[in-house]
Design a protein around this motif. Sequence first.
Motif, PDB file in Angstrom:
ATOM      1  N   ARG A 160       8.913   2.219 -13.170  1.00 49.81           N
ATOM      2  CA  ARG A 160       9.100   0.845 -13.617  1.00 49.81           C
ATOM      3  C   ARG A 160      10.059   0.058 -12.737  1.00 49.81           C
ATOM      4  NH1 ARG A 160      10.623   2.130 -18.942  1.00 49.81           N
ATOM      5  NH2 ARG A 160       8.719   3.136 -19.507  1.00 49.81           N
ATOM      6  N   ARG A 161      11.201   0.619 -12.440  1.00 47.18           N
ATOM      7  CA  ARG A 161      12.233  -0.176 -11.772  1.00 47.18           C
ATOM      8  C   ARG A 161      12.622   0.317 -10.378  1.00 47.18           C
ATOM      9  NH1 ARG A 161      17.610   1.160 -11.907  1.00 47.18           N
ATOM     10  NH2 ARG A 161      18.099   3.136 -12.897  1.00 47.18           N
ATOM     11  N   GLY A 162      11.925   1.327  -9.885  1.00 45.43           N
ATOM     12  CA  GLY A 162      12.269   1.897  -8.591  1.00 45.43           C
ATOM     13  C   GLY A 162      11.785   1.073  -7.408  1.00 45.43           C
ATOM     14  N   ALA A 163      12.424   1.275  -6.281  1.00 47.37           N
ATOM     15  CA  ALA A 163      11.999   0.668  -5.020  1.00 47.37           C
ATOM     16  C   ALA A 163      10.821   1.472  -4.478  1.00 47.37           C
ATOM     17  CB  ALA A 163      13.158   0.669  -4.028  1.00 47.37           C
ATOM     18  N   SER A 164      10.080   0.860  -3.577  1.00 44.22           N
ATOM     19  CA  SER A 164       8.861   1.487  -3.083  1.00 44.22           C
ATOM     20  C   SER A 164       8.932   1.717  -1.574  1.00 44.22           C
ATOM     21  CB  SER A 164       7.684   0.569  -3.420  1.00 44.22           C
ATOM     22  OG  SER A 164       6.483   1.130  -3.003  1.00 44.22           O
ATOM     23  N   CYS A 165       8.325   2.802  -1.121  1.00 48.98           N
ATOM     24  CA  CYS A 165       8.194   3.079   0.308  1.00 48.98           C
ATOM     25  C   CYS A 165       7.066   4.091   0.494  1.00 48.98           C
ATOM     26  CB  CYS A 165       9.504   3.584   0.909  1.00 48.98           C
ATOM     27  SG  CYS A 165       9.961   5.242   0.410  1.00 48.98           S
TER      28      CYS A 165
ATOM     29  N   ALA B 126      12.786  10.502  -7.296  1.00 46.62           N
ATOM     30  CA  ALA B 126      11.603   9.796  -6.806  1.00 46.62           C
ATOM     31  C   ALA B 126      10.342  10.393  -7.408  1.00 46.62           C
ATOM     32  CB  ALA B 126      11.554   9.884  -5.277  1.00 46.62           C
ATOM     33  N   VAL B 127       9.288   9.564  -7.444  1.00 46.59           N
ATOM     34  CA  VAL B 127       7.988  10.008  -7.945  1.00 46.59           C
ATOM     35  C   VAL B 127       6.894   9.491  -7.025  1.00 46.59           C
ATOM     36  CG1 VAL B 127       8.689  10.123 -10.374  1.00 46.59           C
ATOM     37  CG2 VAL B 127       7.709   8.011  -9.481  1.00 46.59           C
TER      38      VAL B 127
ATOM     39  N   VAL C 115       1.570   8.873   0.917  1.00 49.87           N
ATOM     40  CA  VAL C 115       1.500   8.339  -0.439  1.00 49.87           C
ATOM     41  C   VAL C 115       2.607   7.305  -0.651  1.00 49.87           C
ATOM     42  CG1 VAL C 115       0.451  10.388  -1.485  1.00 49.87           C
ATOM     43  CG2 VAL C 115       2.920  10.256  -1.274  1.00 49.87           C
ATOM     44  N   THR C 116       2.435   6.482  -1.672  1.00 45.91           N
ATOM     45  CA  THR C 116       3.461   5.513  -2.046  1.00 45.91           C
ATOM     46  C   THR C 116       4.457   6.202  -2.968  1.00 45.91           C
ATOM     47  OG1 THR C 116       1.881   3.707  -1.876  1.00 45.91           O
ATOM     48  CG2 THR C 116       3.891   3.269  -3.118  1.00 45.91           C
ATOM     49  N   ILE C 117       5.718   6.054  -2.644  1.00 44.65           N
ATOM     50  CA  ILE C 117       6.814   6.668  -3.386  1.00 44.65           C
ATOM     51  C   ILE C 117       7.593   5.577  -4.102  1.00 44.65           C
ATOM     52  CG2 ILE C 117       8.942   8.043  -3.150  1.00 44.65           C
ATOM     53  CD1 ILE C 117       6.374   9.529  -2.298  1.00 44.65           C
ATOM     54  N   ARG C 118       8.010   5.846  -5.315  1.00 46.57           N
ATOM     55  CA  ARG C 118       8.941   4.978  -6.044  1.00 46.57           C
ATOM     56  C   ARG C 118      10.212   5.801  -6.231  1.00 46.57           C
ATOM     57  NH1 ARG C 118       7.441  -0.269  -6.881  1.00 46.57           N
ATOM     58  NH2 ARG C 118       8.636  -0.272  -8.785  1.00 46.57           N
ATOM     59  N   TYR C 119      11.356   5.188  -5.942  1.00 43.75           N
ATOM     60  CA  TYR C 119      12.634   5.910  -6.041  1.00 43.75           C
ATOM     61  C   TYR C 119      13.715   4.971  -6.545  1.00 43.75           C
ATOM     62  CZ  TYR C 119      13.918   3.483  -1.761  1.00 43.75           C
ATOM     63  OH  TYR C 119      14.198   2.500  -0.838  1.00 43.75           O
ATOM     64  N   LEU C 120      14.756   5.544  -7.100  1.00 42.93           N
ATOM     65  CA  LEU C 120      15.897   4.753  -7.554  1.00 42.93           C
ATOM     66  C   LEU C 120      16.815   4.506  -6.367  1.00 42.93           C
ATOM     67  CD1 LEU C 120      16.745   6.518 -10.941  1.00 42.93           C
ATOM     68  CD2 LEU C 120      15.443   4.411 -10.573  1.00 42.93           C
TER      69      LEU C 120
END
Length: 123
Positions: free
Chosen positions: A38-43, A111-112, A99-104
């Motif tokens: 929901r609120r993580g940054a993406s890379c 990260a997920v 893959v697209t990663i979402r992390y705090l």
Amino acid sequence: MANELLFPISALIVITVWLAIKHAVGLAQQHRQLEIARRGASCQGKVVGIQRPFMLDACTRLYFDFVPQGGAQPLRACHVERRPFDELRGSLPAAGTVVTIRYLPEQPTHAVISKLVAPAQAA
């Protein structure tokens, strides 16, 4: 007679407590994954390994490397997927896949992999 029942009753209590703790930990990890999505940054990141379920562990683990924004070195993180492996087969990225990663941002090791977090749950 009471001594004969002591071991089976103790075993049942231990198994029940273990299952309750396992369930609570699983729920906490699922909530954390949803929060990251929901609120993580993406890379972008690269899947470097997949650990399939074995023995008493029913989870699939995907290890991936990524460089968070402002980071100098790649980090390795692990996405734990609790869905049954047969259900994941079609959506599971192969090792080497980008893959697209979402992390705090405040804790980039949390990260997920975005596509593995259920869209209906992440909304």
